[in-house]
Design an enzyme around this catalytic site. Structure first.
Site, mmCIF file in Angstrom:
data_model
loop_
_atom_site.group_PDB
_atom_site.id
_atom_site.type_symbol
_atom_site.label_atom_id
_atom_site.label_comp_id
_atom_site.label_asym_id
_atom_site.label_seq_id
_atom_site.Cartn_x
_atom_site.Cartn_y
_atom_site.Cartn_z
ATOM 1 N N ASP A 24 52.643 20.202 2.228
ATOM 2 C CA ASP A 24 51.665 20.079 3.469
ATOM 3 C C ASP A 24 50.281 20.125 2.917
ATOM 4 O O ASP A 24 49.949 19.983 1.826
ATOM 5 C CB ASP A 24 52.354 20.441 4.712
ATOM 6 C CG ASP A 24 51.885 19.750 5.933
ATOM 7 O OD1 ASP A 24 50.740 18.962 5.800
ATOM 8 O OD2 ASP A 24 52.423 19.996 7.078
ATOM 9 N N HIS A 57 49.674 17.181 1.570
ATOM 10 C CA HIS A 57 49.200 16.293 2.478
ATOM 11 C C HIS A 57 47.560 16.593 2.741
ATOM 12 O O HIS A 57 46.926 15.305 3.175
ATOM 13 C CB HIS A 57 49.839 16.769 3.829
ATOM 14 C CG HIS A 57 49.488 15.613 4.823
ATOM 15 N ND1 HIS A 57 49.812 14.550 4.740
ATOM 16 C CD2 HIS A 57 49.218 15.921 6.152
ATOM 17 C CE1 HIS A 57 49.352 13.596 5.771
ATOM 18 N NE2 HIS A 57 48.859 14.436 6.850
#
Length: 309
Positions: A24, A57
């Protein structure tokens, strides 16, 4: 959620000489949500330097949990590779809080979807709610988030897919005082279309330039965009813009280099049109007023200024 490092309501934090490869966000700076308002401390005095961040991310992300404020953040001398997003600020109505005094310098990015994001319409976790999708002004109160004094300099981003930048403030609270200086962004020729920032009701973007809506006090100095589709700068509902020494060597023949719609006050100076430019500047919208061009080389433009009815 497979983040790397998450300082939340922390003070005097130094993150240096780290290598992050995560699922992430690599670094996410937070200060809680609206449910904790009244007992939150700001996240402040944060430095992130000499780091490499691969995959994930986002490279460095602020929010969307920033109800206690985030301020005094410096990000420098970093490399982002394949982090989806580069520098990302995100929030939404009812969350409240202020993000201010952010400096990002000496950063190289490659294979990111969008290098720069400032989004006050962040939809994740609240899709379908009126406060997320409504584009009309709401009353300003303690739940109104605010982004201001955010500055980027000496940054290179290559193989970008969705957009060079995505800046989307609220109609009742513009993103304020944002500058890009000595920034070069080039697009991936095989880029796919997609959503750069998880904002509702936005059409997918593909190799778009710098997009800004609901912003005040934008500064672009020595900014170059390459291999974009459409305009290099797309400004809508923006006030107080200064554009200097900016260019694209790959203008789109069927699109202007700069597209302004409902822009109140812009000073364009020291720029130059490259060979193949159609219209250099496109103006439209009843609110567009006070646009000044000075010292801009337009001999290679098929049309210096295009005016809508």
């Amino acid at each position: 959620n497979t983040d790397g490092i998450n300082p939340e309501s922390c003070r005097n934090v130094h993150i240096a000489n780290c290598h992050m490869d995560v699922g992430d966000d690599c670094v996410t700076i937070k200060s809680g949500t609206e449910h904790d308002r009244g007992r939150l401390s700001p996240c402040e005095n944060i430095t992130i330097t000499n780091c490499t961040m691969v995959h994930g991310h986002g490279g460095v992300v602020i929010g969307s949990e920033m109800s206690g404020d985030v301020r005094h953040v410096v990000i420098s001398n970093c490399v982002f590779m394949g982090t989806d997003r580069g520098i990302r600020l995100k929030s939404r109505r009812e969350r409240g809080g202020v993000v201010e005094d952010i400096r990002v310098t000496n950063v190289v990015m490659k294979d990111v979807l969008c290098p720069f994001i400032m989004n006050l319409y962040y939809g994740c976790g609240a899709w379908g709610a009126d406060r997320i999708s409504d584009k009309t002004p709401w009353p300003v109160n303690e739940g109104t988030p605010r982004f201001r004094r955010i500055h980027f300099s000496d940054i290179t981003a290559r193989e970008v897919q969705y957009a060079a930048a995505f800046i989307y403030g609220l109609p009742e609270m513009f993103v304020e005082d944002v500058s890009f200086s000595d920034v070069a962004v080039s697009m991936a020729l095989d880029a796919e279309a997609g959503d750069p920032a998880m904002a509702p009701d936005m059409a997918p973007m593909q190799r778009a330039g710098f997009f800004a809506c609901n912003a005040r006090g934008l500064r672009f100095h020595n900014v170059e965009v390459t291999d974009q589709l459409g305009p290099a700068l797309i400004l809508t509902d923006v006030a107080d813009v200064d554009i200097s020494d900016c260019t694209t060597h790959t203008p789109a023949a069927d699109a202007p280099v700069i597209h302004m719609k409902d822009v109140d006050g812009a000073f364009v100076h020291g720029c130059r049109a490259s060979a193949g430019t159609g219209a250099f500047l496109r103006l439209e919208g009843e609110e567009t007023d006070g646009i000044v061009l000075k010292g801009t080389y337009l001999a290679r433009a098929g049309q210096p200024v295009s005016l809508a009815e």
